[in-house]
Design a protein around this motif. Structure first.
Motif, PDB file in Angstrom:
ATOM      1  N   LYS A  32     -10.132   2.709  -4.048  1.00 43.92           N
ATOM      2  CA  LYS A  32     -10.432   2.086  -2.746  1.00 43.92           C
ATOM      3  C   LYS A  32      -9.194   1.411  -2.158  1.00 43.92           C
ATOM      4  N   VAL A  33      -8.376   0.803  -3.000  1.00 48.11           N
ATOM      5  CA  VAL A  33      -7.152   0.143  -2.536  1.00 48.11           C
ATOM      6  C   VAL A  33      -6.172   1.195  -2.006  1.00 48.11           C
ATOM      7  N   ALA A  34      -5.961   2.252  -2.782  1.00 46.77           N
ATOM      8  CA  ALA A  34      -5.050   3.322  -2.368  1.00 46.77           C
ATOM      9  C   ALA A  34      -5.540   3.985  -1.080  1.00 46.77           C
ATOM     10  N   GLU A  35      -6.828   4.192  -0.970  1.00 43.10           N
ATOM     11  CA  GLU A  35      -7.433   4.813   0.215  1.00 43.10           C
ATOM     12  C   GLU A  35      -7.199   3.943   1.462  1.00 43.10           C
ATOM     13  N   THR A  36      -7.402   2.641   1.331  1.00 42.38           N
ATOM     14  CA  THR A  36      -7.189   1.720   2.461  1.00 42.38           C
ATOM     15  C   THR A  36      -5.724   1.696   2.877  1.00 42.38           C
ATOM     16  N   ILE A  37      -4.841   1.646   1.896  1.00 38.42           N
ATOM     17  CA  ILE A  37      -3.407   1.614   2.208  1.00 38.42           C
ATOM     18  C   ILE A  37      -3.011   2.896   2.927  1.00 38.42           C
ATOM     19  N   GLN A  43       1.750   8.086   6.992  1.00 39.41           N
ATOM     20  CA  GLN A  43       2.774   8.716   6.160  1.00 39.41           C
ATOM     21  C   GLN A  43       4.004   7.835   5.947  1.00 39.41           C
ATOM     22  N   ALA A  44       3.973   6.598   6.442  1.00 43.41           N
ATOM     23  CA  ALA A  44       5.121   5.705   6.275  1.00 43.41           C
ATOM     24  C   ALA A  44       5.347   5.415   4.794  1.00 43.41           C
ATOM     25  N   LYS A  45       6.607   5.183   4.428  1.00 40.47           N
ATOM     26  CA  LYS A  45       6.934   4.817   3.050  1.00 40.47           C
ATOM     27  C   LYS A  45       6.458   3.383   2.840  1.00 40.47           C
ATOM     28  N   VAL A  46       5.653   3.179   1.818  1.00 46.98           N
ATOM     29  CA  VAL A  46       5.044   1.878   1.585  1.00 46.98           C
ATOM     30  C   VAL A  46       5.455   1.335   0.221  1.00 46.98           C
ATOM     31  N   GLU A  47       5.671   0.027   0.155  1.00 51.14           N
ATOM     32  CA  GLU A  47       5.932  -0.651  -1.105  1.00 51.14           C
ATOM     33  C   GLU A  47       4.713  -1.505  -1.425  1.00 51.14           C
ATOM     34  N   VAL A  48       4.160  -1.327  -2.611  1.00 50.20           N
ATOM     35  CA  VAL A  48       2.962  -2.051  -3.017  1.00 50.20           C
ATOM     36  C   VAL A  48       3.285  -2.852  -4.269  1.00 50.20           C
ATOM     37  N   ALA A  60      -5.320  -9.333  -4.179  1.00 45.70           N
ATOM     38  CA  ALA A  60      -4.944  -8.611  -5.380  1.00 45.70           C
ATOM     39  C   ALA A  60      -3.667  -7.801  -5.187  1.00 45.70           C
ATOM     40  N   TYR A  61      -3.468  -7.273  -3.953  1.00 43.94           N
ATOM     41  CA  TYR A  61      -2.320  -6.417  -3.694  1.00 43.94           C
ATOM     42  C   TYR A  61      -1.702  -6.736  -2.339  1.00 43.94           C
ATOM     43  N   LYS A  62      -0.394  -6.464  -2.247  1.00 43.71           N
ATOM     44  CA  LYS A  62       0.333  -6.615  -0.995  1.00 43.71           C
ATOM     45  C   LYS A  62       1.057  -5.303  -0.733  1.00 43.71           C
ATOM     46  N   ALA A  63       0.903  -4.767   0.470  1.00 47.16           N
ATOM     47  CA  ALA A  63       1.582  -3.528   0.851  1.00 47.16           C
ATOM     48  C   ALA A  63       2.462  -3.821   2.056  1.00 47.16           C
ATOM     49  N   GLU A  64       3.714  -3.367   2.010  1.00 49.48           N
ATOM     50  CA  GLU A  64       4.665  -3.573   3.107  1.00 49.48           C
ATOM     51  C   GLU A  64       5.278  -2.239   3.506  1.00 49.48           C
ATOM     52  N   TRP A  65       5.514  -2.078   4.807  1.00 43.65           N
ATOM     53  CA  TRP A  65       6.130  -0.853   5.291  1.00 43.65           C
ATOM     54  C   TRP A  65       6.786  -1.113   6.641  1.00 43.65           C
ATOM     55  N   ASP A  66       7.717  -0.230   6.993  1.00 45.22           N
ATOM     56  CA  ASP A  66       8.375  -0.250   8.298  1.00 45.22           C
ATOM     57  C   ASP A  66       7.842   0.924   9.092  1.00 45.22           C
ATOM     58  N   LYS A  71       8.368  -4.369  10.958  1.00 41.54           N
ATOM     59  CA  LYS A  71       7.847  -4.585   9.606  1.00 41.54           C
ATOM     60  C   LYS A  71       6.361  -4.897   9.685  1.00 41.54           C
ATOM     61  N   HIS A  72       5.631  -4.398   8.701  1.00 35.06           N
ATOM     62  CA  HIS A  72       4.184  -4.598   8.633  1.00 35.06           C
ATOM     63  C   HIS A  72       3.808  -4.956   7.199  1.00 35.06           C
ATOM     64  N   GLU A  73       2.703  -5.709   7.065  1.00 41.19           N
ATOM     65  CA  GLU A  73       2.229  -6.103   5.740  1.00 41.19           C
ATOM     66  C   GLU A  73       0.724  -6.280   5.771  1.00 41.19           C
ATOM     67  N   ILE A  74       0.084  -5.839   4.698  1.00 41.71           N
ATOM     68  CA  ILE A  74      -1.344  -6.127   4.532  1.00 41.71           C
ATOM     69  C   ILE A  74      -1.546  -6.735   3.147  1.00 41.71           C
ATOM     70  N   ILE A  75      -2.491  -7.649   3.073  1.00 45.21           N
ATOM     71  CA  ILE A  75      -2.920  -8.240   1.819  1.00 45.21           C
ATOM     72  C   ILE A  75      -4.327  -7.695   1.574  1.00 45.21           C
ATOM     73  N   LEU A  76      -4.549  -7.146   0.384  1.00 44.11           N
ATOM     74  CA  LEU A  76      -5.824  -6.512   0.076  1.00 44.11           C
ATOM     75  C   LEU A  76      -6.517  -7.169  -1.114  1.00 44.11           C
TER      76      LEU A  76
END
Length: 187
Positions: A32-37, A43-48, A60-66, A71-76
């Motif tokens: 579910k986390v991977a699906e949401t990200i 298709q952006a390169k994401v760092e989790v 539980a997780y933080k994902a960042e991408w350009d 810059k963008h970030e989500i907390i999941l």
């Protein structure tokens, strides 16, 4: 040739490897986390990475991408729910009342970063301004009303480094620990 730059780089290599070690690949995350990200970033390169202490529970997780130069970030949460989203934006992309507040704020220094923050079904905007004394972070609601302000003053060492002076009086290379000259009493 002085060996110091080579030694400095060699000392940093284990830290860089450790930073990469904490990065997670999408295939190692709960489905579910991977699906949401993937649905959020495309298709952006994401760092989790795992959320840190700064991110409040149940993060539980933080994902960042350009993307598109921002810059963008989500907390999941562990179940894949997005708890908070931060998107870098231009001043023009903010609502008119926030633009007016940002214009006023920019009079105190150089506007460095603006973010649109969505959390708990509420949108707010955060701006960072660099001043001669340090930096100011201000948070606004969508009506342009200031709701939080954080001021970080530069210490004397930062001011010296920014002034591009070559002299090193104290030999304290990179130690930013205790400062005995902190006389303003503010934190």
């Amino acid at each position: 040739m002085k060996p110091y730059p080579i030694l400095a780089v060699a000392a940093l290599l284990p830290m860089l490897a450790l930073a990469k070690e904490h990065e997670l690949s999408l295939d190692k995350l709960p489905a579910k986390v991977a699906e949401t990200i993937r649905a959020t970033v495309g298709q952006a390169k994401v760092e989790v990475e795992e959320a840190d202490d700064e991110d409040a529970a149940p993060a539980a997780y933080k994902a960042e991408w350009d993307q598109d130069g921002s810059k963008h970030e989500i907390i999941l949460a562990a179940d894949g729910a997005i708890l908070c989203r931060e998107d870098g934006i231009t001043q023009e992309a903010a609502p008119a009342p926030v633009q007016a507040a940002l214009k006023e704020l920019a009079k105190s220094g150089t506007l460095k970063e603006i973010e649109k923050i969505t959390a708990n079904n509420t949108i707010s905007y955060e701006a960072e301004v660099k001043t001669a004394e340090g930096k100011i972070e201000v948070k606004f609601d969508a009506s342009g009303k200031e709701i939080a302000r954080k001021i970080e003053k530069k210490d004397k060492k930062d001011k010296k480094e920014e002034g591009d002076e070559d002299e090193d009086n104290d030999g304290d290379h990179g130690h930013h620990g205790d400062h005995e000259d902190d006389d303003d009493g503010e934190n």
